[in-house]
Design a protein around this motif. Structure first.
Motif, PDB file in Angstrom:
ATOM      1  N   ASN A 335       0.753  -1.110  -0.028  1.00  0.00           N
ATOM      2  CA  ASN A 335       0.009   0.295   0.034  1.00  0.00           C
ATOM      3  C   ASN A 335       0.979   1.152   0.061  1.00  0.00           C
ATOM      4  O   ASN A 335       1.960   1.175   0.677  1.00  0.00           O
ATOM      5  CB  ASN A 335      -0.834   0.025   1.230  1.00  0.00           C
ATOM      6  CG  ASN A 335      -2.203  -0.790   1.182  1.00  0.00           C
ATOM      7  OD1 ASN A 335      -2.948  -0.157   0.582  1.00  0.00           O
ATOM      8  ND2 ASN A 335      -2.249  -1.983   1.640  1.00  0.00           N
ATOM      9  N   PRO A 336       0.451   2.246  -0.606  1.00  0.00           N
ATOM     10  CA  PRO A 336       1.290   3.552  -0.431  1.00  0.00           C
ATOM     11  C   PRO A 336       1.478   3.923   0.768  1.00  0.00           C
ATOM     12  O   PRO A 336       0.182   4.131   1.658  1.00  0.00           O
ATOM     13  CB  PRO A 336       0.546   4.366  -1.326  1.00  0.00           C
ATOM     14  CG  PRO A 336      -0.813   3.958  -1.856  1.00  0.00           C
ATOM     15  CD  PRO A 336      -0.712   2.365  -1.690  1.00  0.00           C
ATOM     16  N   GLU A 337       2.398   4.261   1.420  1.00  0.00           N
ATOM     17  CA  GLU A 337       2.378   4.774   2.685  1.00  0.00           C
ATOM     18  C   GLU A 337       3.423   6.161   2.722  1.00  0.00           C
ATOM     19  O   GLU A 337       4.245   6.368   1.759  1.00  0.00           O
ATOM     20  CB  GLU A 337       3.244   3.773   3.608  1.00  0.00           C
ATOM     21  CG  GLU A 337       2.910   2.687   3.749  1.00  0.00           C
ATOM     22  CD  GLU A 337       2.098   2.280   4.917  1.00  0.00           C
ATOM     23  OE1 GLU A 337       1.737   3.359   5.647  1.00  0.00           O
ATOM     24  OE2 GLU A 337       1.414   1.124   5.202  1.00  0.00           O
ATOM     25  N   ILE A 338       2.917   7.048   3.678  1.00  0.00           N
ATOM     26  CA  ILE A 338       3.935   8.197   3.767  1.00  0.00           C
ATOM     27  C   ILE A 338       5.386   7.886   4.157  1.00  0.00           C
ATOM     28  O   ILE A 338       5.520   7.162   4.842  1.00  0.00           O
ATOM     29  CB  ILE A 338       3.293   9.225   4.922  1.00  0.00           C
ATOM     30  CG1 ILE A 338       2.011   9.437   4.505  1.00  0.00           C
ATOM     31  CG2 ILE A 338       3.961  10.568   4.912  1.00  0.00           C
ATOM     32  CD1 ILE A 338       0.984  10.171   5.449  1.00  0.00           C
ATOM     33  N   SER A 339       6.156   8.236   3.268  1.00  0.00           N
ATOM     34  CA  SER A 339       7.527   8.150   3.572  1.00  0.00           C
ATOM     35  C   SER A 339       8.495   9.158   2.963  1.00  0.00           C
ATOM     36  O   SER A 339       8.312   9.640   1.980  1.00  0.00           O
ATOM     37  CB  SER A 339       7.924   6.734   2.815  1.00  0.00           C
ATOM     38  OG  SER A 339       9.179   6.468   2.865  1.00  0.00           O
ATOM     39  N   PRO A 340       9.459   9.466   3.662  1.00  0.00           N
ATOM     40  CA  PRO A 340      10.589  10.509   3.243  1.00  0.00           C
ATOM     41  C   PRO A 340      11.400  10.040   1.676  1.00  0.00           C
ATOM     42  O   PRO A 340      11.278   9.001   1.596  1.00  0.00           O
ATOM     43  CB  PRO A 340      11.388  10.647   4.270  1.00  0.00           C
ATOM     44  CG  PRO A 340      11.052   9.859   5.419  1.00  0.00           C
ATOM     45  CD  PRO A 340      10.186   8.763   5.027  1.00  0.00           C
ATOM     46  N   SER A 341      11.764  11.023   1.177  1.00  0.00           N
ATOM     47  CA  SER A 341      12.419  10.562   0.173  1.00  0.00           C
ATOM     48  C   SER A 341      13.998  10.882   0.099  1.00  0.00           C
ATOM     49  O   SER A 341      14.678  10.356   1.135  1.00  0.00           O
ATOM     50  CB  SER A 341      11.998  11.269  -1.231  1.00  0.00           C
ATOM     51  OG  SER A 341      12.147  12.838  -0.907  1.00  0.00           O
ATOM     52  N   ASN A 342      14.654  11.934  -0.292  1.00  0.00           N
ATOM     53  CA  ASN A 342      16.084  12.481   0.012  1.00  0.00           C
ATOM     54  C   ASN A 342      15.673  13.454   1.335  1.00  0.00           C
ATOM     55  O   ASN A 342      15.408  14.543   0.927  1.00  0.00           O
ATOM     56  CB  ASN A 342      16.768  13.205  -1.213  1.00  0.00           C
ATOM     57  CG  ASN A 342      16.749  12.360  -2.422  1.00  0.00           C
ATOM     58  OD1 ASN A 342      17.488  11.285  -2.442  1.00  0.00           O
ATOM     59  ND2 ASN A 342      16.023  12.628  -3.537  1.00  0.00           N
ATOM     60  N   PHE A 343      16.065  12.613   2.418  1.00  0.00           N
ATOM     61  CA  PHE A 343      15.702  13.366   3.745  1.00  0.00           C
ATOM     62  C   PHE A 343      17.082  13.564   4.320  1.00  0.00           C
ATOM     63  O   PHE A 343      17.717  12.647   4.682  1.00  0.00           O
ATOM     64  CB  PHE A 343      14.787  12.326   4.418  1.00  0.00           C
ATOM     65  CG  PHE A 343      14.108  12.600   5.579  1.00  0.00           C
ATOM     66  CD1 PHE A 343      13.430  14.071   5.942  1.00  0.00           C
ATOM     67  CD2 PHE A 343      14.347  11.780   6.622  1.00  0.00           C
ATOM     68  CE1 PHE A 343      12.947  14.480   7.033  1.00  0.00           C
ATOM     69  CE2 PHE A 343      13.805  12.325   7.923  1.00  0.00           C
ATOM     70  CZ  PHE A 343      13.042  13.532   8.288  1.00  0.00           C
TER      71      PHE A 343
END
Lengths: 441, 500
Positions: A335-343
């Protein structure tokens, strides 16, 4: 795209008010060399498909690797039935199309035609460089690399079509330094979107093997309060916890120590935090998130003040905000989840040398064991390896100690943010100094 | 809510016909109710051809692993079902092994031509050039450590949802300080078929149930989370054996209790570990160093120490993949070796390691049934299953009463170990001070660190109250495990990292 479009149509034909189809197809190769010889080769073309089905504000998610007509029809039917059994959620909607920005240059397939033998030779050399680095390096656990080419297609019934390719290269080394019966691993890896952005083999070895030589044979120091200097080797010990704390869903649910603190100065003014999904060639850059919302550079902490959280479409709607383009799927079946990218914590003006010189009693942390920052209560606690600093001088390697602080002491106690950030992984950190943490020994 | 058995079977039987099922599950369930191999994957001729292709450039053995998983999950969050997911995954992994070397390739789905191409890719690993031999097939039967009375796929989603809902309510009702109750429910049916060039042919089905309850409590801006996890390789009758509501209350109790926690102390002190998942300390601190691949690479401090004393006389450490229906149990491992009870350390003496086929061959030992993989996307490596410290003779009350001061650790989160140095770390979730032989204040924010070998030699009391705790273990790939132990005291060797 024809195939995904067809599945989207099947969902709508089956009575969906709206629907979304996500497909991921990959080519993967990974190699490990140990003691000068190929030890593993893994090759695959994984992929799969996922559907989200919305009807009367109810939704369900289904995924499959079986792309036969019969199976896909069955999947659509099952998803519809499953959705009917869930409870209505008016906030659960799909996003509308947005403006997709410039080319982020995240696809490099130049390695595809290079013979496997050449890739093996590269690793043989990498391992040899590591083994020859110092007389104390006496064992190899191997040198490895992986390359992944991915193609994502995301379609939804609001008209979103997000289709892009990306590449991902990793190179790692793992050797062991031994000194007087003590061992320490010289290991680590770096990532890049383009193979040519990876550090040269000599520098990878220098980065990770030199650390083992500095840390081998560490001993505890006496317990008490120390200045703690976190180096760029250990971004995850802080950024993992911070990422969960800045997750808009956790903030709404109250499972974050930063819940309800927007606008508050929870940290020293030296702290600035970004999540930048549009960094050109960035390890975690992408044109859009996995709901199709265009990516952006999110400033989350500015001069110590919390300025925002990361959101997906649903959580943003609930918070009365806009999606930050942060819905990410780990794989086709997630499932799509909230997640950082280049953090990362933005680099500051301080110099690491100056921080060390002005340190009376501290530890430079070069390796950590354990979670570190707790996102629920903001407490930090972990086991560490590092170098004892006394009166501006690096004295000896430290091992078998813990460092800990509560949220207030940790974030308000940031005494320096240096300029030495590197972007070898999704999460990055410049050297930062915390004025006072408790060392347990 | 414990379901009355008759009611339960009635409700599940009534809905099974109309349940939303995948064709994969339906075909598995048709016929005898649980007959594997109904769904078309590869026939014997195709398997033989692939095995031969895998050995075409040489190698010790080749292997075909066929897997199909049908899964269902629900997440309940903030009082409603936030998410419902169904999934099917199918694939084939082909391996060629030579010495310590693995060539591996996998495909999605069951296409024969693609599987042959995978075999060609895996054959790359072998350099000897001499065509390996493929033995004629001999079918083996699984041992039957995993039983299914009511297949999870036979139970309607609504029955599963009712269970979750009542547990969520129980968690909420526990205290007004409870702010959130999140429950994740997951179940699957996995069908495996393994064939190798030594003639092995074996297949079975393994069910899995996995429930995670997270409770958040809050008071005056202080937040804590309590957790309870339940899991088994078993049919839906699992829910007759456990009480989900009670589990939710236990998670809530942890969250609420820890609101009163003081900062944890720091420094070395005796640590008393509560039964169950506390055994993850043995899993991380000792178990990973006893896995065959760490041993043959010389990267374990336990390498070459068989027959030597590595622990206090009280310590008997076991990895048992034949424990009925436990989360770490395997009828046979992912290379087809039967599950068994392996004594790793007996009364302090190192007895053996955990092996897959490769490490067993390299170390001249018998395979122990520890060759495991996350899915067809991974080749097997030596992994733990159900790993636990055996019961001792002490009593929990006495152990605590005889501890002048120290830390009583009731629940650990995860942890990890560096097998090279043997240094481990854990995050403590729920812990209390022991003062003058009594459990006193809850304390929070601690991590535990130490060296496995120090802990082993400093265990000075073990009670007789062994329990297994359920979890998940990552080593480049994830597998379900249990870790267990009775109440045990580590007299010294653990450093507590708090702020006080």
């Amino acid at each position: 795209m024809e195939f995904t479009e067809k599945i989207l149509d099947k969902c709508l034909d089956a009575g969906a008010d709206s629907a979304e189809v996500f497909s991921l197809n990959q080519k993967k190769l990974s190699l490990t060399v140990r003691e000068g010889r190929l030890e593993t080769i893994q090759k695959s073309t994984p992929g799969g498909l996922a559907v989200r089905f919305f009807k009367d504000n109810k939704t369900a998610f289904a995924h499959t690797t079986d792309l036969s007509e019969k199976s896909v029809n069955e999947m659509v039917r099952t998803t519809k039935n499953m959705a009917a059994k869930t409870e209505p959620d008016e906030l659960a909607v799909l996003p509308d199309p947005g403006q997709y920005g410039r080319d982020l240059d995240i696809f490099d397939d130049s390695r595809a035609n290079i013979p496997t033998e050449a890739k093996i030779a590269y690793l043989v050399n990498l391992e040899k460089l590591a083994m020859d680095y110092d007389i104390l390096i006496d064992k190899s656990k191997g040198a490895w690399c992986s390359e992944v080419l991915s193609e994502i297609e995301l379609l939804n019934s609001n008209g979103i079509k997000s289709i892009y390719k990306s590449s991902h290269y990793n190179v790692g080394i793992s050797v062991i330094a031994s000194k007087n019966g003590n061992m320490f691993p010289g290991e680590g890896f770096i990532s890049a979107r383009h193979f040519s952005d990876l550090l040269p083999a000599e520098k990878i070895v220098d980065r990770y093997v030199s650390r083992a030589l500095r840390l081998v044979g560490g001993t505890p120091v006496s317990g008490g309060d120390y200045e703690i200097i976190f180096t760029p080797y250990v971004p995850y010990t802080i950024m993992w916890g911070l990422g969960f704390a800045l997750n808009g869903e956790n903030a709404l649910k109250g499972t974050s120590f930063l819940a309800g603190k927007k606008g508050e100065a929870f940290a020293d003014s030296k702290l600035n935090v970004y999540d930048d999904a549009i960094k050109p060639r960035g390890v975690s850059s992408r044109p859009a998130d996995h709901e199709g919302v265009p990516s952006q550079n999110n400033k989350l902490v500015e001069n110590g003040v919390l300025t925002g959280y990361l959101y997906d479409t649903r959580t943003a709607a609930r918070a009365g905000e806009k999606s930050t383009g942060s819905a990410i799927r780990d794989d086709y079946n997630a499932n799509p989840e909230i997640s950082p990218s280049n953090f990362y914590i933005a680099p500051g003006d301080d110099k690491t040398d100056d921080v060390i010189k002005s340190c009376k009693k501290g530890i430079m942390v070069e390796a950590v064991h354990g979670w570190g920052l707790n996102s629920v209560n903001g407490q930090y606690s972990a086991g560490i390896n590092g170098i004892l600093v006394r009166n501006g001088k690096m004295v000896k390697p430290v091992a078998n100690v813990t460092v800990a602080a509560n949220a207030e002491d940790f974030f308000k106690g940031i005494g320096a943010v240096c300029d030495d950030i590197t972007f070898y992984h999704g999460f990055s950190l410049p050297t930062i100094m915390i004025k006072k943490m408790k060392v347990g020994a | 809510m414990k379901i009355d058995r008759r009611e339960f079977l009635k409700s599940t039987a009534a809905i099974s016909a109309g349940a939303a099922l995948y064709p994969g599950i339906m075909s598995i369930l048709s016929g005898s109710g649980c007959s594997p191999g109904v769904r078309r994957d590869l026939d014997e001729d195709q398997i033989a051809a692939i095995l031969e292709k895998g050995l075409s450039k040489g190698g010790d053995f080749s292997e075909v692993y066929i897997e199909e998983i049908s899964s269902t999950s629900f997440d309940m969050s903030e009082g409603s079902f936030a998410r419902a997911t169904v999934g099917v995954s199918q694939g084939i992994g082909v391996r060629t092994a030579e010495g310590p070397k693995n060539g591996y390739a996998y495909i999605n789905g069951f296409d024969y031509r693609e599987a042959m191409a995978a075999a060609e890719a895996s054959a790359y690993i072998s350099a000897s050039g001499e065509m390996g031999e493929v033995a004629s097939p001999a079918k083996k039967s699984p041992a039957g450590y995993i039983t299914i009375e009511v297949p999870v796929s036979d139970v309607a989603e609504t029955v599963k949802m009712d269970l979750i809902q009542s547990a969520e309510q129980a968690g909420r009702d526990f205290s007004p300080l409870v702010k959130q109750v999140d429950i994740e429910y997951y179940d699957h049916m996995k069908r495996r078929k393994i064939a190798n060039s030594n003639g092995l042919r074996i297949e079975n089905e393994i069910p899995l149930i996995w429930v995670v309850i997270n409770v958040l409590a809050e008071k005056n801006g202080v937040r804590h989370r309590g957790r309870k996890r339940l899991s088994a390789h078993q049919g839906f009758e699992f829910f007759e054996l456990i009480d989900l509501e009670e589990a939710a209350r236990a998670a809530a109790n942890e969250a609420v209790t820890m609101l009163e926690a003081r900062p944890a102390p720091s420094g070395k002190m005796p640590v008393v570990l509560y039964p169950g998942w506390g055994g993850v300390l043995m899993h991380e601190a000792v178990g990973h160093g006893l896995e065959g691949d760490a041993v043959f690479r010389g990267a374990s401090i336990f390498a070459g120490k068989i027959g030597e004393k590595v622990a206090s006389d009280l310590v008997t450490l076991v990895d048992d993949s034949s424990w009925p229906n436990a989360r770490g149990t395997t009828d046979f491992d992912d290379e087809g070796t039967p599950g068994q009870r392996n004594v790793l350390i007996e009364n302090g003496i190192l007895k053996g390691y955990m092996h897959d086929l490769i490490s067993a061959r390299l170390l001249n030992a018998s395979p122990t049934g520890n060759g495991r993989r996350e899915s067809y996307r991974h080749f097997p490596i030596p992994r733990m299953t159900n790993t636990f410290l055996e019961n001792g003779n002490a009593k929990r009350e006495d152990i605590i009463a005889e501890t002048a001061s120290g830390l009583f650790v009731k629940a650990l989160s995860g942890g990890s170990v560096d097998t090279t140095t043997g240094e481990f770390n854990f995050e403590v979730r729920e812990a209390y001070l022991i003062e003058n032989g009594k459990i006193t204040s809850p304390v929070s924010g601690a991590s535990l660190i130490g060296k496995g070998i120090d802990v082993l030699s400093n265990i000075d009391a073990i009670a007789g109250d062994l329990e297994l705790g359920v979890g998940i273990c990552g080593k480049g790939q994830w597998v379900p495990v249990t870790s267990g132990q009775p109440t045990a005291r580590v007299a010294t060797g653990i450093t507590v990292g708090g702020t006080a």
